[in-house]
Design a protein around this motif. Structure first.
Motif, mmCIF file in Angstrom:
data_model
loop_
_atom_site.group_PDB
_atom_site.id
_atom_site.type_symbol
_atom_site.label_atom_id
_atom_site.label_comp_id
_atom_site.label_asym_id
_atom_site.label_seq_id
_atom_site.Cartn_x
_atom_site.Cartn_y
_atom_site.Cartn_z
ATOM 1 N N SER A 193 41.448 35.908 32.495
ATOM 2 C CA SER A 193 42.745 36.350 31.976
ATOM 3 C C SER A 193 43.841 35.365 32.353
ATOM 4 N N THR B 201 56.090 41.310 27.205
ATOM 5 C CA THR B 201 56.009 40.484 28.405
ATOM 6 C C THR B 201 57.137 39.464 28.433
ATOM 7 N N THR C 223 43.060 37.637 27.229
ATOM 8 C CA THR C 223 41.777 37.643 27.933
ATOM 9 C C THR C 223 40.722 36.945 27.099
ATOM 10 N N SER D 90 52.533 42.799 37.076
ATOM 11 C CA SER D 90 51.777 41.797 36.346
ATOM 12 C C SER D 90 51.456 42.326 34.949
ATOM 13 N N LYS E 14 38.698 37.891 36.175
ATOM 14 C CA LYS E 14 38.841 39.292 36.539
ATOM 15 C C LYS E 14 37.698 39.694 37.485
ATOM 16 N N ARG F 221 44.466 41.439 40.103
ATOM 17 C CA ARG F 221 44.884 40.904 38.796
ATOM 18 C C ARG F 221 43.877 39.870 38.325
ATOM 19 N N ASN F 222 43.735 38.811 39.058
ATOM 20 C CA ASN F 222 42.599 37.923 38.810
ATOM 21 C C ASN F 222 42.345 37.036 40.020
ATOM 22 N N ALA G 169 50.600 46.599 37.990
ATOM 23 C CA ALA G 169 50.449 46.009 36.645
ATOM 24 C C ALA G 169 50.808 46.998 35.550
ATOM 25 N N GLU H 10 47.800 35.912 33.602
ATOM 26 C CA GLU H 10 48.630 37.000 34.114
ATOM 27 C C GLU H 10 50.052 36.493 34.335
ATOM 28 N N GLN I 253 48.745 41.434 31.940
ATOM 29 C CA GLN I 253 47.601 40.672 31.442
ATOM 30 C C GLN I 253 47.980 40.220 30.035
#
Lengths: 484, 484
Positions: free
Chosen positions: A213, A268, A228, A223, A199, A454-455, A483, A215, A225
């Protein structure tokens, strides 16, 4: 109906599709207090599967389960300045018990670094007490303004790992280990392809040093997450005085980490695999894996039901969870029921099938039915289940690749891309772009497009060299996306 | 040390013995908020064993797990008058979130009949929706004045079953079924003998019709209510409008029930089986079942450790949880460690044993050690574990019978009995006595002796005919005792 819901998936009415799908699958109900939800049996069964698998892997990693109190004194939060700043706006407070006002208000935990930190300062004395790797399964609270069942609720269920180590090196290594456990588990069990990465500072854990993370891209290309893992440095050790006597007889701070995954994994998974008809569960996750449905004139041929029950027994003995629908509803109604509940495999069996020593099978995510000789059924079911699990992963992976953009190098290009998608009624996907490492450029992208970092993926498909906004040399290649 | 703790068990300093024992076994820590506790890994492992076994049995009974929100609106409590009266004094209230005052205060659940009732009124429409048997594993809150780890804490962990049925008959039958599940499980797994029976109206669940309990006698001869099952009649159905369409096409109220067992089972088990040295875990419950300890000059004979590791592997392969203590501490120190942690079986193995192809085994609850040929070890361990599990049950059962009194027929006799026990430094035990069914006589016994009605046992050893206080004909034969 099918047509209408199709449009939800295709034409930006995704949240309506999502709510209808989880309602038809009977997974949840709204709770009486704002932003809370009931995990109905079908929904909770999904969490039990995730929990069982994670718990096994954590224990195999040497982690020990424990349980900490839910209530956190106000003074604990104040010990770590960034931590309190990050969580304070979302904290529910108990101020009264019975008729008595409390001397110090206590918060419902949003996460438990402070409690574990306070305890570890008692429990850790020397290097022999390290590493200490603990985990708890718990309910946590974040008073969110906008909520969505499973994805973002005032109360949710999760596990939180809290660990202390002698060295930064070991702490960082284990932080990565648990991220890897998340990735492997969601890829294998939930058939969710994810990108692992780091992140950016603005998106990291409040009070931590580095946050990593995984994603996932869901069907509206936002997205999520999905887990984490945080390296906390000595921040919490300093705030709570977690020191140990090292081999050189010095009292030094431990390095701590924490990691969490929650019930949002359920949302998700549904948003990734669902289709026009509703939820689709990967075989390894499905609470009911096989629906058995008698067809044709069963009243005239009662033996059909007897035979179907025998088939069910064989499947159960082979380890499958099954449901035989012997209700008075029509076969069509029963098919639909099994479909909206996301059952991976459906068996249809009628008088004609009985004569021919066969049954029809239909996979939830495929169009065609297939006739299967009853003698081959168990083998066929096993191979179909395995294939479907892999197919869902591959489909999701393909979908994600179809919505990844590598050729957007400026903010103007990003805005043009988003506008073009909106005009075509398409979702804008993810953008892998260069970032100069400043908060300013990140904030500008967010402000103008709603895309956030996002990452920083560990293994980007391409390396980007120029920042999207400033045009300066990129320090990192970053996933930008909208996200949940 | 051993002598001092002996006195705690014998001379009315039981709570000191209890706290020392659970501390030495490293089961808990105090939480930062009044009356809360941390379940440390050794303590939480006990709960995991209980949970796993109960969960298996509930599911086999057809119960489905779910999860309800923890927060309950104030208005929900007010719908059932007795319920709110019973729980109000102990409720913690959330009044604020972030900076915002809540419009309606919300309570932390003390139990969830109101939430399930509210949901069931939505979920139940016709007789086809019944029976509905749900359960959740959750944390609950009761702001207690006097707390004791595991036994009585502001927050504790439990399961709560909530069910709805078409008829009173079915509801009552299942209320009894789940009480039976409790009884069988604690007798088999925790080696706890209990008496099943009905609570008197003054001790029943607030808002219910009839409450049934299992009651265990611990070593200071107090009673612990180890599980309860409530028939709630139509009280909650009327308060929350849980109606169904019956086969005669009428809308009628469902009959509901609820049942719960909690982490207090852990404290109960320890208080029943513990001895002068501390906790003693029944083999089926022990987080570590076997401690392997090298003895003699291991440095000169490194092969001892290699062999012991091989023995450990065999034991693990046979399904036992083990711990090999290869620290630098003395053997005596290690023996003590294993004892205070309640490990059922200890294996000692040194150079001489290696030569003789044997090891020494020592059961936690017996004095003598025994030499066992290594070839026979697995069989021996299996039989010793089984025998110890049974032995602990039998010892507890004998202890309970030794402290039951059937010949106390008046309040004066009870007072004299208590006084005599106090003079002798003995615990007063339980008294099976007659009760005329009035609150007055029950209250008088409590006021003058601290003894309360525990339950009306289903199968009393004798039938008592005269009330202890009024001298009137007894309506029930009741267990009177002091209780946690």
């Amino acid at each position: 109906m099918a047509k209408e819901t199709t449009s939800h998936l295709q034409e930006n009415d995704f949240s309506k599709w999502y709510l209808q799908s989880i309602q038809k699958a009977d997974l949840f109900a709204y709770g009486p207090v704002r932003g809370t939800m009931v995990f109905k049996p079908n929904g909770y069964a999904l969490w039990e599967k995730i929990k069982t698998e994670f718990d096994k892997k954590f224990k195999a990693s040497g982690v020990k389960n424990c349980y900490f109190p839910m209530l956190i004194p106000e003074s604990f939060f104040k010990k770590e300045a960034d931590h309190v700043e990050g969580f304070a706006p979302e904290l529910p407070w108990v101020t009264r018990a019975g008729d008595e006002e409390l001397e110090e208000p206590v918060a419902l935990r949003p996460t438990s670094e402070t409690l574990f930190g306070n305890a570890m300062s008692d429990w850790i004395n020397s290097y022999r007490d390290l590493p200490m790797e603990l985990n708890q399964w718990a309910n946590v609270f974040r008073w969110e303004k906008r909520t969505l069942p499973f994805l973002r609720t005032s109360e949710f269920l999760w596990q939180e790992g809290h660990c202390a180590y002698a060295t930064e090196e070991e702490a960082r290594k284990r932080t990565m280990h648990f991220l890897k456990v998340y990735q492997e588990t969601v890829e294998d069990l939930l058939a969710l392809p994810v990108y692992a990465g780091q992140k950016t500072p603005s998106e990291k854990f409040a009070g931590g040093v580095d946050t990593y993370s995984i994603e996932a891209m869901v069907k509206d290309t936002k997205s999520v997450q999905a887990g984490t893992s945080h390296y906390l440095g000595t921040n919490f050790a300093e705030a709570f005085d977690i020191k140990y006597l090292n081999t050189e007889n010095q009292h030094v701070y431990a390095h701590t980490s924490s990691w969490g995954a929650s019930t949002r994994l359920i949302g998700t998974m549904i948003m990734v695999h669902g289709d026009e008809k509703g939820v689709v569960f990967p075989p390894k996750m499905a609470p009911i894996q096989i629906a058995l449905i008698p067809v044709g004139n069963v009243k005239k041929n009662p033996e059909v039901l007897t035979r179907l029950e025998a088939i069910e027994k064989d499947l159960q003995a082979a380890g499958y969870s099954t449901y035989l629908d012997d209700s008075n509803n029509s076969a069509g109604y029963k098919y639909n029921e099994a479909e909206v509940k996301g059952v991976p495999l459906r068996i249809e069996f009628g008088p004609r099938d009985m004569e021919n020593g066969q049954c029809m099978i239909k996979m939830r995510d495929l169009e065609d039915k297939e006739a299967v000789n009853l003698d081959d059924l168990l083998d066929k079911v096993a191979s179909e289940m395995e294939t479907m699990q892999k197919r869902l992963y591959d489909k999701a992976d393909q979908f994600r690749h179809d919505h990844e953009h590598f050729d957007i190098d400026t903010l103007d290009q990003l805005k043009a891309h988003i506008k073009s998608c909106e005009e075509k009624g398409e979702y804008p996907g993810w953008v892998l772009a260069g970032w100069d490492g400043t908060e300013e450029t990140e904030a500008k992208v967010k402000e103008e497009t709603g895309f956030t970092t996002r990452n920083i993926p560990f293994e980007p498909a391409v390396e980007k060299t120029v920042d999207l906004v400033s045009g300066k040399p990129a320090k990192h290649t970053v996933w930008f996306a909208r996200a949940y």
